[in-house]
Structure formats: structure tokens, C-alpha cells
Design a protein around this motif. Structure first.
Motif, mmCIF file in Angstrom:
data_model
loop_
_atom_site.group_PDB
_atom_site.id
_atom_site.type_symbol
_atom_site.label_atom_id
_atom_site.label_comp_id
_atom_site.label_asym_id
_atom_site.label_seq_id
_atom_site.Cartn_x
_atom_site.Cartn_y
_atom_site.Cartn_z
ATOM 1 N N GLY A 1 5.479 -0.571 4.167
ATOM 2 C CA GLY A 1 6.930 -0.578 4.133
ATOM 3 C C GLY A 1 7.482 0.045 2.855
ATOM 4 O O GLY A 1 6.827 0.054 1.803
ATOM 5 N N ALA A 2 8.710 0.564 2.943
ATOM 6 C CA ALA A 2 9.360 1.194 1.795
ATOM 7 C C ALA A 2 9.621 0.187 0.678
ATOM 8 O O ALA A 2 9.447 0.486 -0.503
ATOM 9 C CB ALA A 2 10.673 1.846 2.229
ATOM 10 N N ASP A 3 10.047 -1.023 1.047
ATOM 11 C CA ASP A 3 10.323 -2.036 0.018
ATOM 12 C C ASP A 3 9.085 -2.329 -0.819
ATOM 13 O O ASP A 3 9.167 -2.469 -2.047
ATOM 14 C CB ASP A 3 10.809 -3.333 0.668
ATOM 15 C CG ASP A 3 12.288 -3.296 1.006
ATOM 16 O OD1 ASP A 3 12.968 -2.339 0.589
ATOM 17 O OD2 ASP A 3 12.754 -4.217 1.691
ATOM 18 N N THR A 4 7.949 -2.435 -0.175
ATOM 19 C CA THR A 4 6.712 -2.721 -0.909
ATOM 20 C C THR A 4 6.376 -1.575 -1.852
ATOM 21 O O THR A 4 5.988 -1.809 -3.009
ATOM 22 C CB THR A 4 5.547 -2.949 0.074
ATOM 23 O OG1 THR A 4 5.831 -4.110 0.851
ATOM 24 C CG2 THR A 4 4.243 -3.144 -0.659
ATOM 25 N N CYS A 5 6.505 -0.338 -1.377
ATOM 26 C CA CYS A 5 6.235 0.813 -2.244
ATOM 27 C C CYS A 5 7.171 0.826 -3.446
ATOM 28 O O CYS A 5 6.752 1.084 -4.581
ATOM 29 C CB CYS A 5 6.380 2.111 -1.456
ATOM 30 S SG CYS A 5 5.080 2.374 -0.244
ATOM 31 N N ARG A 6 8.436 0.538 -3.202
ATOM 32 C CA ARG A 6 9.404 0.502 -4.300
ATOM 33 C C ARG A 6 9.050 -0.604 -5.288
ATOM 34 O O ARG A 6 9.051 -0.390 -6.513
ATOM 35 C CB ARG A 6 10.806 0.283 -3.743
ATOM 36 C CG ARG A 6 11.347 1.454 -2.947
ATOM 37 C CD ARG A 6 12.540 1.068 -2.092
ATOM 38 N NE ARG A 6 13.655 0.606 -2.902
ATOM 39 C CZ ARG A 6 14.875 1.126 -2.840
ATOM 40 N NH1 ARG A 6 15.126 2.123 -2.024
ATOM 41 N NH2 ARG A 6 15.843 0.651 -3.588
ATOM 42 N N LEU A 7 8.754 -1.791 -4.766
ATOM 43 C CA LEU A 7 8.402 -2.909 -5.646
ATOM 44 C C LEU A 7 7.189 -2.584 -6.499
ATOM 45 O O LEU A 7 7.152 -2.870 -7.700
ATOM 46 C CB LEU A 7 8.117 -4.161 -4.822
ATOM 47 C CG LEU A 7 9.301 -5.049 -4.440
ATOM 48 C CD1 LEU A 7 8.825 -6.202 -3.580
ATOM 49 C CD2 LEU A 7 10.016 -5.581 -5.682
ATOM 50 N N PHE A 8 6.181 -1.963 -5.879
ATOM 51 C CA PHE A 8 4.972 -1.659 -6.642
ATOM 52 C C PHE A 8 5.261 -0.670 -7.771
ATOM 53 O O PHE A 8 4.809 -0.861 -8.905
ATOM 54 C CB PHE A 8 3.879 -1.089 -5.744
ATOM 55 C CG PHE A 8 2.703 -0.588 -6.544
ATOM 56 C CD1 PHE A 8 1.807 -1.481 -7.124
ATOM 57 C CD2 PHE A 8 2.522 0.770 -6.758
ATOM 58 C CE1 PHE A 8 0.758 -1.027 -7.899
ATOM 59 C CE2 PHE A 8 1.474 1.231 -7.533
ATOM 60 C CZ PHE A 8 0.578 0.331 -8.096
ATOM 61 N N THR A 9 6.013 0.398 -7.482
ATOM 62 C CA THR A 9 6.268 1.398 -8.529
ATOM 63 C C THR A 9 7.083 0.811 -9.678
ATOM 64 O O THR A 9 6.978 1.266 -10.814
ATOM 65 C CB THR A 9 7.012 2.627 -7.960
ATOM 66 O OG1 THR A 9 8.283 2.231 -7.443
ATOM 67 C CG2 THR A 9 6.202 3.304 -6.883
ATOM 68 N N GLU B 1 -4.032 0.300 -4.767
ATOM 69 C CA GLU B 1 -3.597 -0.171 -3.455
ATOM 70 C C GLU B 1 -3.723 -1.680 -3.316
ATOM 71 O O GLU B 1 -2.944 -2.305 -2.595
ATOM 72 C CB GLU B 1 -4.360 0.526 -2.330
ATOM 73 C CG GLU B 1 -3.750 0.244 -0.972
ATOM 74 C CD GLU B 1 -4.175 1.212 0.106
ATOM 75 O OE1 GLU B 1 -4.028 0.855 1.292
ATOM 76 O OE2 GLU B 1 -4.641 2.317 -0.224
ATOM 77 N N SER B 2 -4.689 -2.283 -4.020
ATOM 78 C CA SER B 2 -4.793 -3.743 -3.930
ATOM 79 C C SER B 2 -3.548 -4.401 -4.523
ATOM 80 O O SER B 2 -3.100 -5.449 -4.051
ATOM 81 C CB SER B 2 -6.053 -4.236 -4.645
ATOM 82 O OG SER B 2 -5.999 -3.944 -6.029
ATOM 83 N N SER B 3 -2.971 -3.777 -5.567
ATOM 84 C CA SER B 3 -1.719 -4.303 -6.127
ATOM 85 C C SER B 3 -0.554 -4.073 -5.191
ATOM 86 O O SER B 3 0.393 -4.864 -5.146
ATOM 87 C CB SER B 3 -1.436 -3.653 -7.487
ATOM 88 O OG SER B 3 -2.424 -4.009 -8.427
ATOM 89 N N VAL B 4 -0.597 -2.983 -4.432
ATOM 90 C CA VAL B 4 0.423 -2.752 -3.411
ATOM 91 C C VAL B 4 0.378 -3.880 -2.384
ATOM 92 O O VAL B 4 1.408 -4.433 -1.984
ATOM 93 C CB VAL B 4 0.206 -1.383 -2.726
ATOM 94 C CG1 VAL B 4 1.252 -1.164 -1.637
ATOM 95 C CG2 VAL B 4 0.271 -0.255 -3.746
#
Length: 812
Positions: free
Chosen positions: A598-606, A620-623
Motif C-alpha cells: 500500500g501507498a501509506d506503508t511506503c510513505r510511512l517507511f520513507t 523490506e522487513s522494516s516496510v
């Protein structure tokens, strides 16, 4: 209500469609009823696909924009495309596809990706720099600069990339290679080129840094100061022995001129070619080409004697003329006097080639030294220098500069490392330069009412180092606007950094067909409140944008000196310690990550992986960890939003943590942009709420669920929007008010700490949260009940577990 599962695909696709269908959603109202906030990320080149560096940059800007909306600002948050440039033309040559088709298909794909990421852009303000509606105004600005002698044409040695088959600006040469082809050495060619006189604004570019020091990274300001390179000194004319010609040198230490033992020319100096014949001419050509390929900071100093001599105007001494690779044609006059006794660079060169060393400056409190192993570079007392002997260096410099002016062989001067901006490019996919060449009238500007000079679409792209426009008769052949006779259009196109030097003004008034923008329209929005982009643009784009703003100010279009009040340079996204890039083959595809997490997860991770100014490693494990966090948060809010049970025993505990989190995140936004710690604080809050959940009252559960949704909204807008609707609230979540911090609710309750004497409970003390171990021990030792048990007996030691226990060990 029952707990809802977090189905990121269903949630995000639903809201993406709804947001895209509402063109008014992200518009700035612009009616003056609210304070304005202009947040801007650097516009992308439409290369075809987003990469994670884009995602990080735009996530930072989007998070800030959403927060400022919630804080009550009227937010301007636009997006566009830096759409001209060599990659499109090179791709067209390679794939037999027109640059326009390639560019527009890439724009369509990247825009689709941006929409899917949920970035809150006002697409009604979208600009694409390859459209005539935009580049018309590049041409208009060029004509205004011609009128002010800021745009001019001259023969010049230029940087040539054989792979791009075009000229590069000095700023586009990195370590002797093309900025786009890091293994392709740059060559030097002599061509007639168009330049913009950025040097006319060198002093303003330096002085006006005072206006942006508080909001720009010191690193970027230092890079720009160094690039502009201001030096104050004296220009002096050495005579070319046996002729009437003069060689003007620039020096910051005219007080040392009696110690000059040679004059050194830059390889590109016009006199260098004149003085070199035969084998020396071959040597000179090799030095010019080699010099363009090397990093000036790490250059091995090399040179050769021309066989000619120069005459020092102060004492008539004759000194040899050398040519060396470390002397820059673009700095000062392109010629220096070498004083090896008092300059480290000159000492290194002259020692290498056996050129004599003559000391003329002594320490204030010491004798004139013999220079054997290192130069004396400090100011001191001038010696062996005629009538100026015995003077302090500072006094001698003033008097000697005055003498040069009185006698007509020099003057005090300020010089800059900065060169004028070469904007000619011998390629097709760029803005045509709006002039014609008339045999009778010379160079004639195209009248405003004939703009834009359109790029023809039916061109043959060759990449052979000559603009394809020169082979297009219907474009090339025209009539002179001045005399009406036959003429030819200029076939060079503009450097694409022209396009990106003013686009942020056009965003404010993007459909204006009378001017680049109306001054009254843009004035309330400038300077840009927050500009966000990579530090790689610290010199090229940012310096040019500052220059362009000052020109527009002088034209009367804007009232600001600087375009950007605050600048933020985000770190790079790396994989296994290497910056992601297509050339390295280590790109993580955002589309795959969005599909999976999901986009939200990608945004949160960055935002979470590192402070935004630092480089971050993709993991990716942190994602997955961010996805699990969003899942837990989503479930907690949905099962507590309309709770009907709960004792209220943990209400104070839950509210305290909530308001501490509000304080923390608000501070992170307003003061330091540590979004990683903001997200960590949300994780801590969720953990605390889960622990307190059973004892929370229904009212507090509902209040906390709503405020938790608001707190996550800038970071994960899809999940927040879904939660906001699920809990029965109306209106876009990012248009709601940011939660207010209540200091009373955030206060920690006092700690009650048991005190033991020899392991037995003898009393209790009350200590403040955050009090130190020493403070808690002191309270225990002062407690009356405890003192009654230890009176008269020696204390062996005190064992303290801060906030939990104090145990006093005594004898007896």
C-alpha cells in the motif's frame, strides 16, 4: 463497532478514485481569509517511472502540506514536469520515437503513479515545460535579458560532451566528466555561444544570502559562496617584454609583488595560443583537453615555460611567462603572478619546476626568513620592496593599489570564480532561442508578438553535434523582423535549467497568456515557504533560480529578492549502502511495493527509516513492520470508535499519553522535521492505548480514536480518510483541525516510591516524573520516618532503582 480488517488495496483504490474525481479537493482558496503556505517539491524529469527517491521527497512535502492544512493554512501545493532535455532526445534517437511522444507518455505514467500514491497536488496548476504555453515565456525572458545586456553571444571555449553531443555549463561538469555520463570525459571546443550574465548579480547573490540564512542548510549556502568565489585584491598590468602588449593579472596580495618570480597564464588565455608555436602549441592543446577532465580540487599542478618574459611594472624586473593547468581562465583575469615565498600553491609549482623564490614579507616580530621547506603566508612587514619596505602588509596593499591606478597600470578590484551561464545547446528538444541572423542587420530579436518560436515536430534527430533545427529549412529560413530581408533563425536551444529557474512562479498563475504571471497574483505567495529537493541541485538549479528571481524583480514582475524562504534537502534512498539508480540496477519499484503493502506503508517507511535529511537504506522487513503498525492502528480505532463499555480507570493514563504525543508530533513538525520520531511516538501511543484499553471509558475511547486518526492523517492519508469515515465523521480528514495539546492532561502523576532500610519497607516518598536518581535518594534520606530508623547508624550504601525503589543499607 466490530474491528475492521486493514485491506489496503480496497481502501486506497476507493479513496484514490474519489480524490481524483474531485478537482477542488486540494485547491488553494486564495481569498486572503487564511494565512498562506506555499510548499513545493522540486519538479521531476519525466523519465518514465517514479523511484523511491521521488517517493521520499514527495512524501515529505505531502506530509507537510497536509499538516499545514490541518493547522488552518491556505496551502498551495502544485506539481509539474521538467520536460525538455537530452534524455528524451537520446531515447528518441535510440528507439526511433519522437521526444514529444516519449515525454508525454512518461508524464502520463508518472502522473498516474503520483495519483496512486495519494499526493495532495492541485493538478489544475500543472505545468509542463515542453509546452509552447510555457516555453513562450522562456523566450520572453530571454528577450528582456537581451534588452538589459544580460543575454549576449560570444566565441568561447566550451565544455563538450561527446556522448550528449552538446555543450555543458561549467556546473554540469563533475570530476571532468558529463553530469549525465559520469564516465564520459568532457572535451573543450571553441564555439559561438549564448550566455546569460549571471556575474552581474554575483554580489547580490552573496549579499542576499543574509535573507535566507535562517531557513537554508548551511552546507548549501557554503557551496554557493564557494562557487561564486568572491576575492578582493588588485589587478596589475605586466608588460609582455619586447612588445606593447599587457598581461593583466589579479592578486589578493599586491604587497608581495616584489617577490613575483614568474607570470602564469591559464591554458585558455588568448595570449597562451599567441605565445605557443610548434611543439608548444601541441602541448597547450593537450593541456586544455586534459584540464577539462580533471577535478580542480585534486589537480596535479603541471605547466611549461613559453620562452617569453613579462615586466613587473613596480620595479621593472623581468620574469618568465609560464602556462599551467591550475590557473583558471574563468577566475580573475586568467593570469596570475606567482610569489612562491608567500603562497602555498605557487611554492609547490615553482619548487617543482626550479623557479626562483624571493621572500619579501617578514613576521611582525621576526626577521625575513629564508624560504626552504614552506612559504610564509601570513601578513607581516613588507621588505625589499622599494619605498613600501617597512610597511605592514595591509597598509602596503592600499598604497600599492592606489599607485597602480595613479600610473595607469592597474587598480583595486573584486573578482569572482563564478562564470556567466552558457545557455546554448546544440540539440533539438529544448526552447528555441528567439533571435534571427540577418546578413544586413546582424542578430535581431524576435518581436514579442511573434512568440512563441515553435519547435517543429518533423525533425530528423541525429545527435551529431549540430542542432537538427539547422537541417529543417522551414524552421531555419525566415525574414528579418527589422528589414524584412531573408534571414535565418538561431538553431541552438536553451539549457533546460532555464525551464526550472522560474516554474514555481508560473504555478501561481499557470493559464496566463498575456504575461509569464501577473505580479499581483504571485506576490502574496512569495517567497515559497518551504522548498524540498536533493542537495545535488545546490549549485545548478538553486543558484540559477536565485539569479532569475532577481532579474524578474528588476523587470518589475516580483518584489522579492529570493524565491525560497526555507529549503530542505532530503537524504538519498540507498540499497545495501549504494544510492539507488537505474545505472546501478538497484532500483526498488514503487508500484510493486504499493501493490504489496500500500501507498501509506511506503510513505510511512520513507519517513520512519531515518531523519529526512539523512540517507536511508531500503529494508523490506522494516516496510513490513510499518504495515503491521498500520494494521494494528486500524483495528484499534475501528473497535473503539463507538465503544459502550469500560470503567474509566485508565482514562487519565490514556489521555496523558495522547497529549504527550500531540505535543511531540506538533514540535517535530514546527521545529525540526524529525518525522521518524513522530511515527515512533505514534507507535508508542498505540502500545499504551492497547495496554490501557480495557480500563478506558467509552467517551475516552471515542475521543482518543478520533484524535489518533487525526494524528496519523498527514503520514498515512488513505488509512486516516477511511477511519474518519468509518467512525462517522464528515469532510476530508486533512481539512479537520489539528488536535489541540492540553498541558494539564499531559502532566505526569507524581511517583510514589517505596523506601527500604536493609531490605525492609520503612516509608514512601513522592517524586516528580523525570527526577534523577540522586534527587530520589536525597528525598529518601530526608524523610522523617526513614530517618527514625537510621538515626545514629552509619550508612553503608544506597541502592536506587529510579522511580521504583530506594534501599538504604546501614550497619547494625
Amino acid at each position: 463497532m466490530p474491528e475492521k480488517p486493514y485491506n489496503h488495496q480496497e481502501i486506497e483504490l476507493n479513496w484514490s478514485q474519489r480524490w481524483t474525481a474531485d478537482p477542488e479537493l486540494y485547491k488553494a482558496v486564495n481569498d486572503g481569509t487564511k494565512p498562506r503556505y506555499y510548499v513545493l517539491e522540486m519538479l521531476p524529469y519525466p523519465s518514465g517511472r517514479l523511484h523511491m527517491g521521488h517517493v521520499r521527497n514527495y512524501s515529505i512535502g505531502d506530509t507537510l502540506a497536509r499538516y499545514q492544512w490541518m493547522r488552518g493554512f491556505d496551502v498551495l501545493h502544485p506539481m509539474g514536469w521538467d520536460a525538455f532535455g537530452l534524455p528524451a532526445e537520446n531515447a528518441a534517437i535510440k528507439n526511433n520515437r519522437h521526444p514529444s511522444e516519449w515525454t508525454h507518455s512518461n508524464i502520463a505514467h508518472m502522473k498516474k503513479q503520483l495519483l496512486r500514491m495519494g499526493f495532495a497536488y492541485d493538478w489544475d496548476r500543472e505545468v509542463s515545460t515542453c509546452e509552447p504555453e510555457y516555453y513562450r515565456w522562456n523566450q520572453w525572458f530571454f528577450l528582456r535579458m537581451m534588452e538589459r545586456d544580460l543575454a549576449y553571444r560570444k566565441v568561447s571555449l566550451v565544455n563538450w560532451c561527446p556522448e550528449c553531443a552538446t555543450v555543458l555549463a561549467n556546473e554540469q561538469v563533475e570530476n571532468g566528466c558529463c553530469w549525465r555520463h559520469e564516465t564520459t570525459p568532457v572535451e573543450q571546443r571553441e564555439l559561438v555561444q549564448w550566455f546569460l550574465r549571471i556575474t552581474a548579480y554575483a554580489e547580490q547573490l552573496l549579499d542576499d544570502m543574509k535573507q535566507i540564512e535562517a531557513g537554508w542548510p548551511s552546507q548549501v549556502l557554503t557551496m554557493q559562496r564557494n562557487w561564486i568565489g568572491r576575492s578582493q585584491g588588485t589587478e596589475v598590468d605586466f608588460g609582455l617584454a619586447g612588445t606593447d602588449q599587457k598581461i593583466r593579472v589579479f592578486t589578493t596580495r599586491v604587497d608581495t609583488i616584489y617577490g613575483a618570480t614568474c607570470v602564469i597564464l591559464a591554458p585558455e588565455h588568448p595570449l597562451s595560443k599567441q605565445l605557443c608555436e610548434g611543439a608548444l602549441a601541441v602541448q597547450l592543446k593537450a593541456m586544455v583537453d586534459d584540464q577539462s577532465r580533471k577535478d580542480p580540487e585534486n589537480l596535479v599542478k603541471e605547466g611549461f615555460f613559453t620562452g617569453h618574459y613579462a615586466v613587473n611594472p613596480y620595479n621593472g624586473a623581468t620574469v618568465p611567462i609560464w602556462i599551467a593547468n591550475f590557473v583558471l581562465w574563468g577566475y580573475g583575469t586568467g593570469a596570475i603572478m606567482a610569489v612562491p615565498a608567500h603562497d602555498e600553491r605557487d611554492f609547490e609549482f615553482c619548487t617543482k619546476y626550479g623557479i626562483s623564490i624571493v621572500p619579501v614579507i617578514r613576521p611582525v616580530d621576526g626577521p625575513l626568513a629564508i624560504i626552504a621547506t614552506e612559504p610564509f603566508t601570513e601578513y607581516g612587514i613588507v621588505e625589499n620592496s622599494g619605498e613600501w619596505s617597512g610597511l605592514p602588509s595591509a597598509d602596503a596593499r592600499k598604497l600599492m593599489s592606489a599607485r597602480a591606478k595613479e600610473n595607469g597600470f592597474g587598480e583595486a578590484a573584486i573578482t569572482y570564480r563564478l562564470k556567466d551561464w552558457g545557455v546554448s545547446r546544440q540539440r533539438y528538444w529544448g526552447t528555441p532561442i528567439p533571435v534571427v541572423h540577418c546578413p544586413a542587420c546582424g542578430v535581431v530579436p524576435v518581436p514579442d508578438d511573434q512568440l512563441p518560436v515553435l519547435l517543429p515536430s518533423d525533425v530528423e534527430l541525429t545527435g551529431q553535434g549540430k542542432s537538427p533545427l539547422a537541417n529543417h529549412p522551414s524552421f531555419l529560413n525566415t525574414t528579418c523582423p527589422k528589414c524584412g530581408g531573408p534571414a535565418q533563425r538561431e538553431t541552438d536551444t536553451m539549457d533546460t535549467f532555464v525551464d526550472s529557474s522560474w516554474y514555481f512562479f508560473r504555478y501561481v498563475d499557470p493559464k496566463n497568456d498575456k504575461l509569464p504571471f501577473t505580479p499581483e497574483t504571485v506576490q502574496p505567495w512569495f517567497p515559497v515557504d518551504q522548498y524540498i529537493g536533493g542537495v545535488t541541485h545546490a549549485i545548478l538549479h538553486l543558484l540559477y533560480s536565485r539569479f532569475w528571481c532577481k532579474v524578474m524583480r528588476d523587470i518589475g514582475l516580483v518584489k522579492v529578492d529570493e524565491p525560497f524562504k526555507n529549503l530542505f534537502t532530503q537524504g538519498m534512498v540507498q540499497l545495501n549502502g549504494q544510492t539507488m539508480s537505474k545505472s546501478k540496477g538497484n532500483i526498488v519499484d514503487p508500484d510493486e511495493m504499493v501493490e504489496k503493502y500500500g501507498a501509506d506503508t511506503c510513505r510511512l517507511f520513507t519517513l520512519f527509516a531515518a531523519p529526512p535529511e539523512k540517507n536511508m537504506d531500503w529494508n523490506e522487513s522494516s516496510v513490513e513492520g510499518q504495515y503491521r503498525f498500520l494494521t494494528r492502528l486500524f483495528k484499534w480505532v475501528t473497535r473503539n470508535a463507538d465503544a459502550t463499555e469500560g470503567s474509566g480507570e485508565t482514562d487519565a493514563q490514556a489521555l496523558r499519553k495522547l497529549h504527550q504525543t500531540i505535543r511531540k508530533i506538533t514540535s517535530d513538525f514546527d521545529n525540526r522535521w524529525h518525522f521518524n520520531t513522530s511515527i515512533a511516538a505514534l507507535m508508542e501511543l498505540l502500545n499504551a492505548l492497547q495496554a490501557a484499553e480495557a480500563g478506558m471509558s467509552p467517551a475516552v475511547r471515542q475521543e482518543v480514536a478520533a484524535k489518533l486518526t487525526l494524528l496519523i492523517a498527514p503520514f498515512a492519508p488513505y488509512a486516516a480518510e477511511e477511519l474518519w469515515a468509518t467512525i462517522g465523521r464528515t469532510g476530508p480528514v486533512f481539512r479537520q483541525s489539528w488536535p489541540a495539546f492540553d498541558p494539564e492532561l499531559a502532566k505526569e502523576e507524581a511517583l510514589e516510591i517505596p523506601v527500604q532500610v536493609n531490605g525492609k519497607l520503612r516509608g514512601r516518598i513522592t517524586a516528580a516524573h523525570g527526577s534523577t536518581k540522586e534527587e530520589q535518594e536525597a528525598l529518601a534520606l530526608a524523610d522523617e520516618k526513614v530517618l527514625a530508623f537510621i538515626a545514629g547508624r552509619p550508612i553503608v550504601k544506597v541502592i536506587t532503582l529510579p522511580g521504583k525503589l530506594v534501599n538504604i543499607v546501614i550497619k547494625g
